[in-house]
Motif scaffolding. Structure first.
Motif, PDB file in Angstrom:
ATOM      1  N   LEU A  80      33.975  39.214  34.914  1.00  0.00           N
ATOM      2  CA  LEU A  80      33.865  38.077  33.993  1.00  0.00           C
ATOM      3  C   LEU A  80      34.556  36.871  34.618  1.00  0.00           C
ATOM      4  O   LEU A  80      35.748  36.925  34.934  1.00  0.00           O
ATOM      5  N   TYR A  81      33.804  35.806  34.820  1.00  0.00           N
ATOM      6  CA  TYR A  81      34.339  34.597  35.465  1.00  0.00           C
ATOM      7  C   TYR A  81      34.899  33.629  34.426  1.00  0.00           C
ATOM      8  O   TYR A  81      34.595  33.698  33.238  1.00  0.00           O
ATOM      9  N   LYS A  82      35.723  32.702  34.906  1.00  0.00           N
ATOM     10  CA  LYS A  82      36.263  31.630  34.057  1.00  0.00           C
ATOM     11  C   LYS A  82      36.110  30.310  34.786  1.00  0.00           C
ATOM     12  O   LYS A  82      35.781  30.277  35.980  1.00  0.00           O
ATOM     13  N   LYS A  83      36.403  29.215  34.091  1.00  0.00           N
ATOM     14  CA  LYS A  83      36.443  27.875  34.720  1.00  0.00           C
ATOM     15  C   LYS A  83      37.836  27.299  34.495  1.00  0.00           C
ATOM     16  O   LYS A  83      38.421  27.461  33.423  1.00  0.00           O
ATOM     17  N   ASP A  84      38.380  26.611  35.507  1.00  0.00           N
ATOM     18  CA  ASP A  84      39.678  25.954  35.322  1.00  0.00           C
ATOM     19  C   ASP A  84      39.483  24.549  34.747  1.00  0.00           C
ATOM     20  O   ASP A  84      38.359  24.133  34.430  1.00  0.00           O
ATOM     21  N   GLU A  85      40.581  23.784  34.636  1.00  0.00           N
ATOM     22  CA  GLU A  85      40.517  22.445  34.019  1.00  0.00           C
ATOM     23  C   GLU A  85      39.585  21.505  34.788  1.00  0.00           C
ATOM     24  O   GLU A  85      38.995  20.586  34.226  1.00  0.00           O
ATOM     25  N   LEU A  86      39.454  21.736  36.102  1.00  0.00           N
ATOM     26  CA  LEU A  86      38.616  20.868  36.941  1.00  0.00           C
ATOM     27  C   LEU A  86      37.177  21.365  37.009  1.00  0.00           C
ATOM     28  O   LEU A  86      36.344  20.797  37.731  1.00  0.00           O
ATOM     29  N   ILE A 120      45.443  46.926  40.249  1.00  0.00           N
ATOM     30  CA  ILE A 120      45.769  46.373  38.931  1.00  0.00           C
ATOM     31  C   ILE A 120      45.456  44.877  38.927  1.00  0.00           C
ATOM     32  O   ILE A 120      45.578  44.200  39.963  1.00  0.00           O
ATOM     33  N   PHE A 121      45.029  44.385  37.789  1.00  0.00           N
ATOM     34  CA  PHE A 121      44.707  42.963  37.658  1.00  0.00           C
ATOM     35  C   PHE A 121      45.933  42.114  37.990  1.00  0.00           C
ATOM     36  O   PHE A 121      47.037  42.367  37.515  1.00  0.00           O
ATOM     37  N   HIS A 122      45.737  41.100  38.828  1.00  0.00           N
ATOM     38  CA  HIS A 122      46.841  40.226  39.240  1.00  0.00           C
ATOM     39  C   HIS A 122      46.743  38.857  38.560  1.00  0.00           C
ATOM     40  O   HIS A 122      47.667  38.420  37.889  1.00  0.00           O
ATOM     41  N   GLU A 123      45.602  38.196  38.736  1.00  0.00           N
ATOM     42  CA  GLU A 123      45.432  36.864  38.138  1.00  0.00           C
ATOM     43  C   GLU A 123      43.972  36.441  38.306  1.00  0.00           C
ATOM     44  O   GLU A 123      43.188  37.089  38.998  1.00  0.00           O
ATOM     45  N   TYR A 124      43.619  35.340  37.656  1.00  0.00           N
ATOM     46  CA  TYR A 124      42.333  34.691  37.933  1.00  0.00           C
ATOM     47  C   TYR A 124      42.570  33.681  39.047  1.00  0.00           C
ATOM     48  O   TYR A 124      43.415  32.800  38.930  1.00  0.00           O
ATOM     49  N   GLY A 125      41.826  33.820  40.149  1.00  0.00           N
ATOM     50  CA  GLY A 125      41.966  32.914  41.280  1.00  0.00           C
ATOM     51  C   GLY A 125      40.633  32.254  41.614  1.00  0.00           C
ATOM     52  O   GLY A 125      39.593  32.599  41.048  1.00  0.00           O
ATOM     53  N   LEU A 126      40.670  31.301  42.532  1.00  0.00           N
ATOM     54  CA  LEU A 126      39.449  30.589  42.922  1.00  0.00           C
ATOM     55  C   LEU A 126      38.402  31.555  43.465  1.00  0.00           C
ATOM     56  O   LEU A 126      38.735  32.522  44.163  1.00  0.00           O
ATOM     57  N   TYR A 127      37.138  31.297  43.139  1.00  0.00           N
ATOM     58  CA  TYR A 127      36.015  32.144  43.572  1.00  0.00           C
ATOM     59  C   TYR A 127      36.005  32.210  45.094  1.00  0.00           C
ATOM     60  O   TYR A 127      36.091  31.192  45.786  1.00  0.00           O
ATOM     61  N   LYS A 128      35.868  33.424  45.632  1.00  0.00           N
ATOM     62  CA  LYS A 128      35.996  33.634  47.080  1.00  0.00           C
ATOM     63  C   LYS A 128      34.688  33.518  47.839  1.00  0.00           C
ATOM     64  O   LYS A 128      34.650  33.726  49.049  1.00  0.00           O
ATOM     65  N   GLY A 129      33.588  33.223  47.137  1.00  0.00           N
ATOM     66  CA  GLY A 129      32.302  33.101  47.829  1.00  0.00           C
ATOM     67  C   GLY A 129      31.567  34.423  47.903  1.00  0.00           C
ATOM     68  O   GLY A 129      32.005  35.444  47.360  1.00  0.00           O
TER      69      GLY A 129
END
Length: 604
Positions: free
Chosen positions: A389-395, A470-479
Motif C-alpha cells: 500500500l503506497y502513500k503520498k507525502d506533503e510534496l 519488520i516494518f521500518h517506515e514509509y520511504g521514497l519509492y525506489k523505482g
C-alpha cells in the motif's frame, strides 16, 4: 479490591520462548495436578497455532503466587500480528522482555519494546535459552541496553533487572554463577518490580474492550482491564466508541476472571482486574464498556496501519462449488467484515462491482492465516498476489513501505545474499561476524521486493539461513525492481493428469502436481524453465496399438513434484494470476482461463 494482583505481559521476538516459559510458570504455580496430562505450549490453543508453533492471538492467564494473583498475557512474537501486542499492552502494568541468549534482540524485539516503553512500562529483562551451547549473555545484555537507549528509555526504564533462564527446563537465576531448579526468583521479582494496578474506586465502572473472541455457548466474549469502579452480574451497562457515540445498551449477563487457561464465573469484578464479559452483541475492540452515566470513552492505543493488501473474489473456476459450501460473495463479505471488526490490524474495503474485497494487513503470514482459517470454515474463494500500500507525502511524492531485514547466514553464503538484496534495492545498514562462522547483515529494503523472497533465500543458503523482517517506515519509492521468476506451465485441457504425460513434460520445467490430480484449462501446473508461459497437455496418454514392440516399455519415473504452502503460493503468483482456495485444495490459475482472452488482455 478483593485480592492483591499484578498484571504483566510477556513480549519477545518469535520463537524466543514466551509460551514455553508460561507453561513452566503455570506448572510450578500448582495450577495442574501432579498426574495431570498437559500439552506443550498450552496457551497456543488454536489449531493453526499448534501446527505452526507460533502464537497468533494474545491470551490472558492467571496464576496464584502466595496470596497474590498474577495475570499474565501471552503475546504473539511474529511482526505480522503486532496489532495484538499493541492492544494488550494497555492491560498490563509491567512487561517481561524475553531475549534469546544466542540471537539477541531481533526486529520484533525492537518493535514490541518500543511500544512498551512509550506506554511508560518498566521492563524486566530475561535472557532465555541460557543453556544453549552458543549462548553469549554478556554481548546480548549490552545489545539490549543499546536498544533501550536507541528507543529513548528514561532513567527508570534503563535501570532494568536482568534474569537468566531456561524456560523449557523451568529455572531462572539472578547470576550465572548461581544454580536453581525453579522460577521463584522471577515470580518474586514480578511482585516486587511490577506496580499494583492504580485503583480508581471513586468513579463508576468502566473498562476498555481489548480482545474479542467467540464462544459457542456464550457468544461474543470481550476481554479487558477494569479501569475504574466495580461491577456485578446483571448490572446495566452501555458501550461507547472512541467518538463517544453509543454502540449499544446491555446487561452484564456473565462475568469471568481467568484461572490458568480457563474462564471462571464470578459475581463481582473490581478495578485492576482483567476480566471477560459476555452479553453484549455489538461492542467491539477499543469500545468502552461502562455504567450509563459515563460519557467519555477511555483512550485506546492507535494501531499502526496495514502495509500490504490482497484482493479476494468469488471462485469462478470450472471446479467452483465442488469442495466448499460457502461460495457466494454475500457470505464471503459477511465473514470478512466480521474479521475486520474483531481484528483491528486488518482493514476491509469493497471493490467497485461489490464482488471483490480488498483486505489490508501487516504481511503475508497474517493474510495467509486469515485465508487458511476461512478455508477450514468451508469457504471457497480466489486470492490475488499481495501488493504493498503506497502513500503520498506533503510534496506529492510516492512513498512505499520499507522493512528492516536482519539476515543470519553462514559466511560462505553472505556474498550471494548481498547480491540478491542489492537487486531488490536493499540498502545495507550493518554487517558483522556473529561468531561460529556466521554473519549478520541488516538491510532496509522495500516490502514489495521481499514478497516471495523467503523461498529464494532458503535455496541460496541451502536451508541454513534465517531471515527476519519488520516494518521500518514509509520511504521514497525506489523505482522498478526486476522480477526473476520464470514463466509457468499452463494446462490446456480439463481432466485428471496422466503419469505418462507428466513424464514426457518433465524436461519443460518443475511440476506442481502429481498423476490423477484434477486439472482444468488455464490452471497452472508447473514452472517453465524459460521466461515465457507455455500451454501443455497433461492428459495425453500413451497411444495403444495391437502391434507388439520388440523391446519392453520404458518405465515412467516421475521426479517428485514441488509442493508449496498457502503463503508460498500467494507470494509466487504474478499480477495476471490467482490462487484458488477451497477447503480441500489449493490451485494456481491464470486470471483469464481462455488462452485467446489471455493474449488479448496481455496486449492492453
Amino acid at each position: 479490591m478483593n485480592q492483591e494482583i499484578r498484571n504483566i505481559a510477556i513480549i519477545a521476538h518469535v520463537d524466543h520462548g514466551k509460551t514455553t516459559l508460561i507453561d513452566s510458570i503455570m506448572k510450578q504455580s500448582g495450577l495442574f495436578r501432579d498426574n495431570q496430562l498437559v500439552d506443550e505450549r498450552v496457551m497456543d490453543s488454536g489449531d493453526l497455532e499448534k501446527e505452526r508453533g507460533i502464537t497468533i492471538l494474545a491470551k490472558p492467564t492467571s496464576i496464584p503466587w502466595g496470596d497474590i494473583r498474577i495475570n499474565i498475557i501471552d503475546t504473539p512474537g511474529h511482526a505480522d500480528f503486532g496489532g495484538e501486542v499493541e492492544r494488550v499492552l494497555g492491560m498490563a502494568d509491567g512487561v517481561i522482555l524475553l531475549v534469546d541468549s544466542a540471537e539477541g534482540p531481533m526486529p520484533q524485539t525492537k518493535f514490541v519494546l518500543g511500544k512498551a516503553l512509550k506506554q511508560g512500562l518498566r521492563p524486566i529483562v530475561i535472557i532465555n535459552k541460557i543453556d544453549r551451547p552458543d549462548r553469549r549473555p554478556d554481548e546480548v545484555v549490552n545489545e539490549i541496553f543499546d536498544l533501550f537507549v536507541a528507543l529513548d528509555a528514561d532513567d527508570e526504564q534503563l535501570d532494568f533487572p536482568i534474569l537468566y533462564a531456561s524456560g523449557r527446563a523451568g529455572w531462572c537465576v539472578k547470576d550465572l554463577e548461581e544454580s536453581s531448579d525453579n522460577l521463584d526468583d522471577l515470580m518474586d521479582l514480578i511482585i516486587k518490580h511490577v506496580p499494583i494496578p492504580v485503583v480508581d474506586e471513586v468513579n463508576e465502572f468502566a473498562m476498555l474492550a481489548t480482545l474479542l473472541d467467540y464462544d459457542s455457548y456464550l457468544g461474543r466474549c470481550l476481554t479487558g482491564k477494569v479501569i475504574s469502579g466495580s461491577a456485578k452480574i446483571n448490572d446495566q451497562v452501555k458501550s461507547i466508541n472512541l467518538n463517544s457515540e453509543l454502540v449499544e445498551n446491555g446487561r452484564l449477563t456473565k462475568l469471568f476472571k481467568f484461572e490458568g487457561t480457563s474462564k471462571v464465573p464470578v459475581d463481582e469484578v473490581f478495578c485492576g482486574d482483567i476480566i471477560c464479559i459476555a452479553g453484549l452483541t455489538k461492542t467491539s475492540v477499543s469500545d468502552t464498556i461502562c455504567y450509563p452515566s459515563i460519557t467519555t470513552p477511555l483512550k485506546s492505543t492507535p494501531i499502526d496501519p496495514p502495509t500490504m493488501s490482497i484482493t479476494i473474489t468469488v471462485n469462478d473456476s470450472p471446479f467452483a462449488g465442488r469442495e466448499g459450501k460457502k461460495v457466494t460473495s454475500t457470505v464471503i463479505r459477511e465473514r470478512l467484515i466480521a474479521e475486520s471488526e474483531t481484528n483491528v490490524a486488518i482493514t476491509f474495503a469493497e471493490g467497485q462491482g461489490k464482488d471483490s474485497f480488498e483486505i489490508g494487513g501487516r504481511g503475508e503470514l497474517q493474510l495467509g492465516v486469515l485465508i487458511e482459517t476461512m478455508r477450514r470454515e468451508g469457504f471457497e474463494m480466489t486470492v490475488s498476489r499481495p501488493k504493498v500500500l503506497y502513500k503520498k507525502d506533503e510534496l506529492g511524492k510516492k512513498l512505499e513501505p520499507i522493512e528492516e531485514v536482519i539476515i543470519d547466514v553462514d559466511d560462505e553464503f553472505s556474498s550471494s545474499v548481498l547480491d540478491s538484496m542489492n537487486r531488490r534495492k536493499g540498502e545495507m545498514i550493518d554487517m558483522r561476524s556473529s561468531g561460529s562462522g556466521k554473519t549478520r547483515i541488516i538491510f532496509y529494503a522495500p516490502s514489495r521486493a521481499l514478497i516471495g523472497y523467503q523461498n529464494r533465500f532458503l535455496t541460496q543458503t541451502k536451508g541454513t539461513g534465517v531471515i527476519n523482517r519488520i516494518f521500518h517506515e514509509y520511504g521514497l519509492y525506489k523505482g522498478d525492481i526486476e522480477s526473476r521468476r520464470n514463466g509457468v506451465l499452463v494446462s490446456t485441457e480439463t481432466g485428471p493428469a496422466v503419469a505418462y504425460a507428466l513424464f514426457h513434460l518433465q524436461d519443460r520445467g518443475i511440476m506442481f502436481l502429481g498423476p490423477q490430480t484434477e486439472v482444468y484449462g488455464g490452471m497452472i501446473v508447473g514452472e517453465h524453465n524459460r521466461e515465457n508461459d507455455l500451454g501443455i497437455n497433461v492428459l495425453k496418454g500413451k497411444k495403444h496399438s495391437n502391434v507388439r514392440s520388440s523391446g519392453a516399455d520404458e518405465a515412467v519415473v516421475l521426479v517428485p513434484h514441488q509442493q508449496m504452502s498457502l503463503e508460498e503460493m500467494m507470494a509466487y503468483i504474478d499480477s495476471d494470476e490467482l490462487l484458488e482456495v477451497t477447503p480441500t485444495k489449493l490451485r494456481l490459475r491464470k486470471k483469464y482461463l481462455d488462452p485467446n482472452e489471455r493474449k488479448k488482455m496481455g496486449k492492453l
